[in-house]
Design a protein around this motif. Structure first.
Motif, PDB file in Angstrom:
ATOM      1  N   ALA A 173     -12.994 -26.076   3.930  1.00  0.00           N
ATOM      2  CA  ALA A 173     -13.553 -25.262   4.972  1.00  0.00           C
ATOM      3  C   ALA A 173     -14.398 -24.268   4.544  1.00  0.00           C
ATOM      4  O   ALA A 173     -15.705 -23.880   5.270  1.00  0.00           O
ATOM      5  N   VAL A 174     -14.320 -23.752   3.408  1.00  0.00           N
ATOM      6  CA  VAL A 174     -15.071 -22.649   2.980  1.00  0.00           C
ATOM      7  C   VAL A 174     -16.391 -23.161   2.387  1.00  0.00           C
ATOM      8  O   VAL A 174     -17.594 -22.694   2.580  1.00  0.00           O
ATOM      9  N   VAL A 175     -16.603 -24.504   1.860  1.00  0.00           N
ATOM     10  CA  VAL A 175     -17.949 -24.955   1.637  1.00  0.00           C
ATOM     11  C   VAL A 175     -18.728 -25.165   2.849  1.00  0.00           C
ATOM     12  O   VAL A 175     -19.980 -25.217   2.953  1.00  0.00           O
ATOM     13  N   GLY A 204     -22.470 -35.085   7.813  1.00  0.00           N
ATOM     14  CA  GLY A 204     -21.866 -34.756   9.149  1.00  0.00           C
ATOM     15  C   GLY A 204     -20.446 -35.418   9.193  1.00  0.00           C
ATOM     16  O   GLY A 204     -19.577 -34.912   9.778  1.00  0.00           O
ATOM     17  N   ALA A 205     -20.127 -36.649   8.561  1.00  0.00           N
ATOM     18  CA  ALA A 205     -18.844 -37.064   8.522  1.00  0.00           C
ATOM     19  C   ALA A 205     -17.945 -36.303   7.834  1.00  0.00           C
ATOM     20  O   ALA A 205     -16.773 -36.032   8.084  1.00  0.00           O
ATOM     21  N   ALA A 206     -18.335 -35.931   6.764  1.00  0.00           N
ATOM     22  CA  ALA A 206     -17.546 -34.977   5.955  1.00  0.00           C
ATOM     23  C   ALA A 206     -17.300 -33.370   6.740  1.00  0.00           C
ATOM     24  O   ALA A 206     -15.947 -33.360   6.605  1.00  0.00           O
ATOM     25  N   VAL A 207     -18.099 -33.119   7.446  1.00  0.00           N
ATOM     26  CA  VAL A 207     -17.674 -31.619   8.147  1.00  0.00           C
ATOM     27  C   VAL A 207     -16.862 -32.108   9.285  1.00  0.00           C
ATOM     28  O   VAL A 207     -15.741 -31.556   9.454  1.00  0.00           O
ATOM     29  N   VAL A 208     -16.817 -33.055  10.082  1.00  0.00           N
ATOM     30  CA  VAL A 208     -15.942 -33.571  10.954  1.00  0.00           C
ATOM     31  C   VAL A 208     -14.495 -33.812  10.376  1.00  0.00           C
ATOM     32  O   VAL A 208     -13.551 -33.203  11.017  1.00  0.00           O
ATOM     33  N   GLY A 209     -14.556 -34.405   9.263  1.00  0.00           N
ATOM     34  CA  GLY A 209     -13.286 -34.736   8.743  1.00  0.00           C
ATOM     35  C   GLY A 209     -12.567 -33.281   8.115  1.00  0.00           C
ATOM     36  O   GLY A 209     -11.290 -33.367   8.283  1.00  0.00           O
ATOM     37  N   ILE A 210     -13.437 -32.626   7.529  1.00  0.00           N
ATOM     38  CA  ILE A 210     -12.888 -31.388   7.007  1.00  0.00           C
ATOM     39  C   ILE A 210     -12.383 -30.373   8.012  1.00  0.00           C
ATOM     40  O   ILE A 210     -11.064 -29.969   8.125  1.00  0.00           O
ATOM     41  N   ALA A 212     -11.514 -31.497  11.046  1.00  0.00           N
ATOM     42  CA  ALA A 212     -10.256 -31.901  11.856  1.00  0.00           C
ATOM     43  C   ALA A 212      -8.989 -31.774  11.005  1.00  0.00           C
ATOM     44  O   ALA A 212      -8.065 -31.479  11.477  1.00  0.00           O
ATOM     45  N   LEU A 213      -9.280 -32.052   9.849  1.00  0.00           N
ATOM     46  CA  LEU A 213      -7.890 -31.848   8.744  1.00  0.00           C
ATOM     47  C   LEU A 213      -7.620 -30.438   8.780  1.00  0.00           C
ATOM     48  O   LEU A 213      -6.221 -30.185   8.971  1.00  0.00           O
ATOM     49  N   LEU A 214      -8.676 -29.265   8.803  1.00  0.00           N
ATOM     50  CA  LEU A 214      -8.086 -27.954   8.765  1.00  0.00           C
ATOM     51  C   LEU A 214      -7.281 -27.549   9.996  1.00  0.00           C
ATOM     52  O   LEU A 214      -6.288 -26.780  10.283  1.00  0.00           O
ATOM     53  N   ALA A 215      -7.841 -27.873  11.510  1.00  0.00           N
ATOM     54  CA  ALA A 215      -7.095 -27.799  12.616  1.00  0.00           C
ATOM     55  C   ALA A 215      -5.941 -28.509  12.971  1.00  0.00           C
ATOM     56  O   ALA A 215      -5.008 -28.030  13.610  1.00  0.00           O
ATOM     57  N   THR A 216      -5.439 -29.817  12.270  1.00  0.00           N
ATOM     58  CA  THR A 216      -4.280 -30.245  12.107  1.00  0.00           C
ATOM     59  C   THR A 216      -3.343 -29.607  11.110  1.00  0.00           C
ATOM     60  O   THR A 216      -2.176 -29.655  11.203  1.00  0.00           O
TER      61      THR A 216
END
Length: 765
Positions: A173-175, A204-210, A212-216
């Motif tokens: 997320a810091v990235v 964009g896919a990396a941002v969504v994945g990161i 979503a992972l953080l929020a979960t």
């Protein structure tokens, strides 16, 4: 080129591949965890931590393995079951990990330990990617990533705060934050490939994945990210006036919010259907500063330091200064990064004051990353500091209170700062190779620096008493396992056992400080048996044991037996008097017998003989009415008008106070019909006055309570409709506080009173 040369060049190319860096990080993270935790003294079949909130975390793991998910556990909060829907949380990824590990083992202890251990190499892997992304060299990235994996924070959280200890999404997320602050586009596609693949493998896919992972993974880290993202997005917008890039940051934040809502959707639906539980989530505004951090805490050695003099220095600080919070500390390496971040910000300010001097340095890519990390670190510091931005946020919401936990977000940014500065130092050293007497091999220098950093981290950041903690956990766990094995034999598999004292769960404790989570121990060591502890506070179906404790031991036994309880388990450690009064009273009852092996903490009683006696002496209709009155009682809830305060009584239960002119006490009737009974409690004023206190009853009528010495007794006959009713209390004069003494509060239904009158002599025979 000769064949040997070709092989050598090929091998060198393999060695330099990026995946090798991550392989080293994973292995080094595992090794560091083994050393830091002294795992050669551990047993995978015994929890590494066996106290406090670690018990609650373990209960979640056990429920996931047996029930499929953690939101409902039929063997806790008996007889209704534990409904965790009343305590919303979005921290689901750790439990998903548990389900995956559970495919290989059904032992909750093994799964619990493995999930905890996985947090170390995973944190090292994600930290490596962050460090490589911001420009830190391979060897340094591995060393600093391992330092992040074994941050003091990780050992302090341990298995007690298992979800917080799984902080590996934070570096990812810091990235994203660095990209935003640098004004880079977030939603781009990978060029030169098929359009679909371009989207799936792009940034964009990396941002969504990161996101979503953080929020979960963690609602705490998600909230921290959202605040830092807002800061980074606004700063980037001011500097570059690029609304499109700002929109990308907004979308990234929206992904976090939507994902968190998806994670808590079952909780929201449950509460909308059943109503919110009163008192389930109690947080005061003052908790925000109580659980914040101070600069000194971050930079001083941590409380578990391996070097005695440094450990004693921290102990002297914690003992001599107020607000120790959760003993936050960055560790020496990250603390140096924090100081460097402040220095970078000071340099930027001074360079601008000197008519733009220093622009040649500021414009360099590595310094841009340094600036971004320093700015984010400084803002995070403002968020988590005592009296900082978090205090103003608490005016709006108190859901997030542990603001010191943002220190682990600061830690990775500070390690990135240190990594960049060391990297620049090595580049400067390499550029001086032209002088023969200063010739160096940069790769070897990087390796030496990396090894030195790793050694510093192991000494500075790992706990000195890991072996002692493991041994204590093993002794306690094995002792409990043996005791509850005897109870498993003494009671049938479908037994329901009343646990006393009742300690509201979660986030509460008994008067002597025993945590509610510790009452889940019997659940962890048994199968089939249902236990009354663990129901989420705020509903009568969970809080009903609290109502029993206003009765004598003989009455408690009779009411519990009538309610269908197979036995009673007393936790002597949770009483100020060691449970002496209750245990002695139960032992004196001829139809109640102690069962199970000898234990210094637990005492169990079998109620089946008493239940059999009651069935022969009490009409079935009265028994049924009593059962409903016990497990679905009319329950008083002082919140939100009254606040819990302290009381000097030897065995206090509760004392609630309010300084509002007109305060409400909620009475909740969970049944479908009207309930008749007598409601009694004490009321007092501070400072003490002669009164009177005016009461407004649920039916709208009024009653005056005369006070003697500032205190009066109240006894009301009430007829309460289903749902919630309010009893209002008016303060005699302005500037006063009214207190409700709930140490003797009791709503006694007519059916319950008839049952007690009928069985008073029979139970004691």
């Amino acid at each position: 080129m000769s064949e040997s040369t070709l092989r050598r060049e090929t091998a060198l190319a393999w060695w330099r591949r990026e995946w090798v860096v991550y392989a080293w990080s994973f292995v080094a993270g595992c090794v560091a965890a083994v050393i830091g935790l002294r795992l050669w003294n551990a047993k995978l079949s015994v929890p590494f931590e066996y106290q406090g909130d670690a018990i609650a975390s373990a209960a979640h793991i056990s429920t996931v393995l047996t029930q499929g998910w953690f939101e409902f556990e039929p063997r806790l909060g008996a007889p209704a079951g534990e409904f965790y829907y009343d305590f919303p949380q979005a921290d689901n990824f750790t439990l998903i990990m548990a389900k995956v590990v559970g495919l290989f083992s059904h032992d909750w202890v093994v799964v619990f330990n493995v999930v905890f251990l996985l947090g170390f190499p995973l944190a090292a892997l994600t930290a490596t990617w962050f460090l490589r992304t911001v420009g830190v060299g391979r060897a340094l990235a591995v060393a600093l990533a391992v330092a992040y994996a074994i941050a003091p924070y990780h050992f302090q959280r341990g298995e007690s705060h298992l979800y917080l200890g799984e902080y590996f999404p934070v570096p990812l997320a810091v990235v994203v934050l660095v990209w935003v602050l640098r004004g880079e586009a977030l939603f781009t596609r990978r060029p030169g490939v098929h359009p679909v693949l371009a989207v799936l493998t792009g940034r964009g896919a990396a941002v969504v994945g990161i996101t979503a992972l953080l929020a979960t993974a963690s609602q705490y880290y998600s909230v921290f990210f959202l605040l830092l993202l807002a800061f980074a997005g606004v700063v980037a917008l001011i500097l570059r006036r690029d609304w499109r890039r700002f929109g990308g940051a907004v979308v990234a934040g929206a992904v976090v919010v939507v994902t968190m809502l998806i994670n808590v959707a079952p909780n929201l639906i449950f509460q909308r259907t059943h109503g919110a539980a009163l008192q389930a989530l109690e947080r005061s505004h003052g908790d925000t500063e109580l659980y914040a951090f101070k600069l000194a805490q971050l930079v001083l050695p941590w409380s578990g330091h391996n070097i005695g003099i440094l450990r004693r220095l921290r102990a002297a600080y914690d003992n001599g200064y107020p607000m120790i919070s959760e003993h936050p500390a960055l560790g020496g390496l990250a603390a140096a990064g924090l100081v460097a971040a402040f220095a970078v910000i000071a340099y930027l300010v001074l360079s601008r004051l000197r008519a733009g001097r220093g622009d040649d340095v500021v414009a360099r890519p590595w310094f841009q990353n340094l600036i971004a990390l320093s700015a984010l670190t400084f803002f995070a510091f403002l968020l988590g500091s005592v009296g900082g931005i978090s205090t103003f946020i608490s005016f709006v919401t108190t859901v997030i209170r542990g603001w010191n936990r943002i220190s682990i977000v600061m830690a990775i940014m500070c390690l990135g700062i240190i990594g960049l500065l060391i990297q620049r130092g090595l580049v400067w050293l390499a550029n001086r190779r032209r002088a023969p007497h200063r010739s160096v091999a940069p790769a070897w220098v990087s390796l030496v620096a990396a090894v030195l950093i790793g050694c510093i981290a192991l000494i500075d950041q790992t706990p000195y008493d890991a072996s002692t903690s493991l041994k204590a956990a093993q002794t306690s766990f094995l002792g409990d396992r043996a005791y509850f094995a005897s109870l498993q034999k003494a009671f049938p598999d479908d037994a329901t056992i009343l646990q006393l004292p009742y300690i509201r769960f979660p986030e509460d404790s008994s008067p002597n400080g025993t945590l509610a989570s510790s009452e889940l121990v019997p659940f962890l060591h048994t199968t089939g048996i249902r236990w009354t502890a663990g129901g989420i506070k705020g509903r009568p179906i969970a809080d009903w044991p609290d109502e029993l404790e206003g009765h004598s031991p003989a009455q408690i036994a009779a009411l519990a037996a009538a309610a269908g309880m197979t036995g009673i388990l007393v936790d002597r450690d949770a009483y100020n008097d060691g449970g002496r009064a209750l245990v002695t009273g139960l032992q004196a009852l001829p139809a109640v017998r102690a069962v199970g092996d000898e234990s210094s903490r637990w005492v169990a009683f079998d109620l089946r003989p008493l239940a059999s006696q009651l069935r022969g002496e009490v009409p079935p209709s009265l028994l049924d009415a009593t059962r409903r009155a016990v497990i679905e009682p009319v329950t008083p809830y002082p919140v939100p008008d009254f606040q819990l305060t302290t009381t000097p009584k030897p065995n206090p239960r509760e004392l609630w106070a309010s300084n509002k002119p007109d305060s409400a006490l909620t009475l909740e009737n969970p049944r479908s019909g009207t309930v008749d009974g007598v409601f009694s409690f004490t009321v007092s004023t501070v400072p003490a006055v002669a009164g009177p206190v005016q009461l407004t009853l649920p039916d709208g009528s009024h009653q005056t309570v005369r006070l003697t010495g500032g205190t009066g007794s109240v006894r009301l006959r009430l007829s309460l409709a289903p749902g919630q009713s309010q009893l209002r209390v008016a303060i005699p004069a302005s500037g006063q506080t009214v207190q409700l003494g709930l140490s003797n509060i009791l709503f006694t239904e007519d059916a319950t009173q008839r049952f007690l009158d009928r069985t008073a002599s029979a139970v004691a025979k």
